[in-house]
Design a protein around this motif. Structure first.
Motif, PDB file in Angstrom:
ATOM      1  N   ARG A   1      10.917   9.206 -13.893  1.00 21.08           N
ATOM      2  CA  ARG A   1      11.129   9.406 -12.465  1.00 21.08           C
ATOM      3  C   ARG A   1      10.195   8.502 -11.668  1.00 21.08           C
ATOM      4  NH1 ARG A   1      13.800  14.387 -11.884  1.00 21.08           N
ATOM      5  NH2 ARG A   1      13.133  14.600  -9.709  1.00 21.08           N
ATOM      6  N   SER A   2      10.743   7.907 -10.603  1.00 22.24           N
ATOM      7  CA  SER A   2       9.942   7.040  -9.747  1.00 22.24           C
ATOM      8  C   SER A   2      10.425   7.181  -8.313  1.00 22.24           C
ATOM      9  CB  SER A   2      10.078   5.578 -10.200  1.00 22.24           C
ATOM     10  OG  SER A   2       9.226   4.726  -9.441  1.00 22.24           O
ATOM     11  N   ARG A   3       9.530   6.971  -7.366  1.00 21.15           N
ATOM     12  CA  ARG A   3       9.895   7.138  -5.961  1.00 21.15           C
ATOM     13  C   ARG A   3      10.907   6.084  -5.518  1.00 21.15           C
ATOM     14  NH1 ARG A   3       3.825   5.705  -4.215  1.00 21.15           N
ATOM     15  NH2 ARG A   3       3.613   6.420  -6.370  1.00 21.15           N
ATOM     16  N   SER A   4      11.844   6.498  -4.714  1.00 23.16           N
ATOM     17  CA  SER A   4      12.843   5.618  -4.116  1.00 23.16           C
ATOM     18  C   SER A   4      12.559   5.553  -2.621  1.00 23.16           C
ATOM     19  CB  SER A   4      14.249   6.172  -4.379  1.00 23.16           C
ATOM     20  OG  SER A   4      15.220   5.419  -3.702  1.00 23.16           O
ATOM     21  N   ARG A   5      12.268   4.355  -2.118  1.00 23.09           N
ATOM     22  CA  ARG A   5      11.881   4.185  -0.723  1.00 23.09           C
ATOM     23  C   ARG A   5      12.695   3.056  -0.093  1.00 23.09           C
ATOM     24  NH1 ARG A   5      10.166   8.328  -2.050  1.00 23.09           N
ATOM     25  NH2 ARG A   5       8.051   9.150  -1.908  1.00 23.09           N
ATOM     26  N   HIS A   6      13.592   3.434   0.810  1.00 19.80           N
ATOM     27  CA  HIS A   6      14.444   2.470   1.486  1.00 19.80           C
ATOM     28  C   HIS A   6      14.535   2.826   2.964  1.00 19.80           C
ATOM     29  CE1 HIS A   6      15.822   1.063  -2.457  1.00 19.80           C
ATOM     30  NE2 HIS A   6      15.888   2.339  -2.789  1.00 19.80           N
ATOM     31  N   ALA A   7      15.066   1.904   3.741  1.00 19.91           N
ATOM     32  CA  ALA A   7      15.322   2.170   5.158  1.00 19.91           C
ATOM     33  C   ALA A   7      16.699   1.655   5.518  1.00 19.91           C
ATOM     34  CB  ALA A   7      14.279   1.499   6.047  1.00 19.91           C
ATOM     35  N   VAL A   8      17.393   2.432   6.346  1.00 20.08           N
ATOM     36  CA  VAL A   8      18.652   1.997   6.929  1.00 20.08           C
ATOM     37  C   VAL A   8      18.385   1.692   8.399  1.00 20.08           C
ATOM     38  CG1 VAL A   8      21.020   2.666   7.498  1.00 20.08           C
ATOM     39  CG2 VAL A   8      19.996   3.395   5.328  1.00 20.08           C
ATOM     40  N   PHE A   9      18.599   0.447   8.779  1.00 19.64           N
ATOM     41  CA  PHE A   9      18.402   0.037  10.168  1.00 19.64           C
ATOM     42  C   PHE A   9      19.755   0.022  10.877  1.00 19.64           C
ATOM     43  CE2 PHE A   9      14.754  -1.966   8.057  1.00 19.64           C
ATOM     44  CZ  PHE A   9      13.722  -1.523   8.882  1.00 19.64           C
TER      45      PHE A   9
ATOM     46  N   ARG B   1       8.169  -1.315   0.631  1.00 20.44           N
ATOM     47  CA  ARG B   1       7.238  -2.029  -0.249  1.00 20.44           C
ATOM     48  C   ARG B   1       6.777  -1.173  -1.414  1.00 20.44           C
ATOM     49  NH1 ARG B   1       4.062  -4.464   4.820  1.00 20.44           N
ATOM     50  NH2 ARG B   1       5.428  -6.234   5.267  1.00 20.44           N
ATOM     51  N   ASP B   2       6.834   0.155  -1.267  1.00 18.70           N
ATOM     52  CA  ASP B   2       6.406   1.027  -2.368  1.00 18.70           C
ATOM     53  C   ASP B   2       7.588   1.583  -3.156  1.00 18.70           C
ATOM     54  OD1 ASP B   2       7.260   2.589  -0.268  1.00 18.70           O
ATOM     55  OD2 ASP B   2       5.663   4.088  -0.466  1.00 18.70           O
ATOM     56  N   ASN B   3       8.758   0.975  -3.006  1.00 19.93           N
ATOM     57  CA  ASN B   3       9.906   1.412  -3.797  1.00 19.93           C
ATOM     58  C   ASN B   3       9.623   1.182  -5.283  1.00 19.93           C
ATOM     59  OD1 ASN B   3      12.756   2.256  -4.052  1.00 19.93           O
ATOM     60  ND2 ASN B   3      13.031   0.168  -4.837  1.00 19.93           N
ATOM     61  N   LEU B   4       9.869   2.207  -6.093  1.00 18.81           N
ATOM     62  CA  LEU B   4       9.637   2.172  -7.538  1.00 18.81           C
ATOM     63  C   LEU B   4       8.198   1.839  -7.898  1.00 18.81           C
ATOM     64  CD1 LEU B   4      12.884   0.448  -8.924  1.00 18.81           C
ATOM     65  CD2 LEU B   4      12.373   2.875  -8.747  1.00 18.81           C
ATOM     66  N   ALA B   5       7.265   2.189  -7.011  1.00 19.76           N
ATOM     67  CA  ALA B   5       5.861   1.860  -7.263  1.00 19.76           C
ATOM     68  C   ALA B   5       5.349   2.500  -8.549  1.00 19.76           C
ATOM     69  CB  ALA B   5       5.004   2.298  -6.074  1.00 19.76           C
ATOM     70  N   ASP B   6       5.816   3.703  -8.856  1.00 16.12           N
ATOM     71  CA  ASP B   6       5.368   4.385 -10.075  1.00 16.12           C
ATOM     72  C   ASP B   6       5.704   3.558 -11.314  1.00 16.12           C
ATOM     73  OD1 ASP B   6       5.147   7.385  -8.730  1.00 16.12           O
ATOM     74  OD2 ASP B   6       6.890   6.250  -8.052  1.00 16.12           O
TER      75      ASP B   6
ATOM     76  N   PRO C   1       1.776  -3.655  -8.570  1.00 19.37           N
ATOM     77  CA  PRO C   1       2.137  -2.620  -7.602  1.00 19.37           C
ATOM     78  C   PRO C   1       3.447  -2.845  -6.871  1.00 19.37           C
ATOM     79  CG  PRO C   1       0.345  -3.982  -6.756  1.00 19.37           C
ATOM     80  CD  PRO C   1       0.550  -4.370  -8.190  1.00 19.37           C
ATOM     81  N   SER C   2       3.913  -4.079  -6.724  1.00 17.74           N
ATOM     82  CA  SER C   2       5.180  -4.320  -6.039  1.00 17.74           C
ATOM     83  C   SER C   2       5.677  -5.708  -6.366  1.00 17.74           C
ATOM     84  CB  SER C   2       5.037  -4.161  -4.522  1.00 17.74           C
ATOM     85  OG  SER C   2       4.533  -5.342  -3.948  1.00 17.74           O
ATOM     86  N   LEU C   3       6.917  -5.979  -5.977  1.00 14.57           N
ATOM     87  CA  LEU C   3       7.490  -7.312  -6.148  1.00 14.57           C
ATOM     88  C   LEU C   3       7.598  -8.047  -4.818  1.00 14.57           C
ATOM     89  CD1 LEU C   3      10.322  -6.629  -8.744  1.00 14.57           C
ATOM     90  CD2 LEU C   3       8.085  -7.652  -9.134  1.00 14.57           C
ATOM     91  N   GLY C   4       6.957  -7.533  -3.773  1.00 13.81           N
ATOM     92  CA  GLY C   4       7.027  -8.183  -2.475  1.00 13.81           C
ATOM     93  C   GLY C   4       8.272  -7.782  -1.709  1.00 13.81           C
ATOM     94  N   ASP C   5       8.366  -8.232  -0.450  1.00 18.24           N
ATOM     95  CA  ASP C   5       9.494  -7.811   0.381  1.00 18.24           C
ATOM     96  C   ASP C   5      10.372  -8.973   0.832  1.00 18.24           C
ATOM     97  OD1 ASP C   5       8.299  -9.062   2.582  1.00 18.24           O
ATOM     98  OD2 ASP C   5       7.335  -7.229   3.254  1.00 18.24           O
ATOM     99  N   GLY C   6       9.983 -10.209   0.524  1.00 19.91           N
ATOM    100  CA  GLY C   6      10.833 -11.345   0.845  1.00 19.91           C
ATOM    101  C   GLY C   6      11.031 -11.605   2.327  1.00 19.91           C
TER     102      GLY C   6
END
Length: 246
Positions: free
Chosen positions: A232-240, A152-157, A165-170
């Protein structure tokens, strides 16, 4: 930031977003090409390689870049599906067997694949449980699904610059994905990919923002501050990694 009223899993919005490659390639740059540090696509490939699969399905395969990489680096037989005729055409151009199909109704037999991959696509599925059920059905007992999701905080900067602050997570995100997968798979592991997206210049940032169909009109782009050099912006992802019971 202006956004469309439709959610991220709205069928019309998805068709618009992936009807051509321009938006897809602009987004891929921020997901893969511009990332410094842990890269979610690399982690996804490693998770697939751990299973030493012979038959791999990728859903929502887009241009086929990742499917081609699985073919080339792992030597697996890869089948790709996507809702977009243009994406299927591009994937076939890479030498990847591809066809139009909906993850909610996959045209494959039970247990047809050793592994399935779904990279940044499950948040678009209207009926997520139905889609995950279909993926579990076509994976053999003991096989695995490798799914990548945004945090949810991917590219928050970046979005904070635009007062959003975000585009949601769908409905399927780094934060919510584990619970959704656990309803269909025996074991679920989350592997985080926290890095930095380095946009080379302001023009690259604007290309990324224009690729997001949730952003409507030019007003959000006009709020983007002037700057020289990279951003520069934070990249936040998860691999399940979700494993099916044997």
């Amino acid at each position: 930031m202006s956004r469309r009223d439709a959610p991220l899993n709205d069928a019309d919005l998805v068709a618009q977003e992936y009807g051509s490659e321009e938006r897809f390639l602009a987004r891929r740059a921020a997901l893969v090409d511009y990332v410094e540090g842990p890269n979610a696509e690399d982690l996804a490939l490693a998770a697939i390689a751990e299973a030493t699969p012979r038959r791999v399905l990728e859903v929502g395969a887009g241009t086929g870049a990742f499917a081609e990489r699985v073919q080339r680096e792992l030597g697996a037989d890869v089948t790709a599906v996507d809702l977009s005729p243009r994406m299927v055409e591009l994937a076939r151009g890479r030498g990847v067997p591809a066809s139009e199909a909906d993850v909610q109704k996959l045209p494959f037999d039970d247990g047809a694949f050793d592994c399935a991959a779904a990279l940044w696509v499950l948040h678009h599925v209207p009926d997520l449980d139905r889609g995950l059920g279909e993926l579990a059905r076509v994976i053999r007992p003991g096989g695995r699904l490798v799914a990548v999701a945004f945090g949810r905080d991917n590219l928050a900067d970046l979005y904070e610059l635009l007062q959003q602050p975000s585009l949601g997570d769908g409905g399927f995100s780094r934060e919510s994905g584990e619970a959704a997968l656990a309803r269909h798979f025996a074991h679920v592991e989350r592997r985080d990919a926290d890095g930095t997206v380095v946009f080379p210049d302001r023009a690259a940032v604007k290309r990324h923002l224009r690729s997001l169909v949730l952003i409507r009109g030019t007003e959000p782009l006009e709020r983007l501050p002037r700057f020289d050099g990279p951003f520069r912006s934070r990249s936040r992802h998860a691999v399940f990694v979700a494993e099916k019971a044997r």
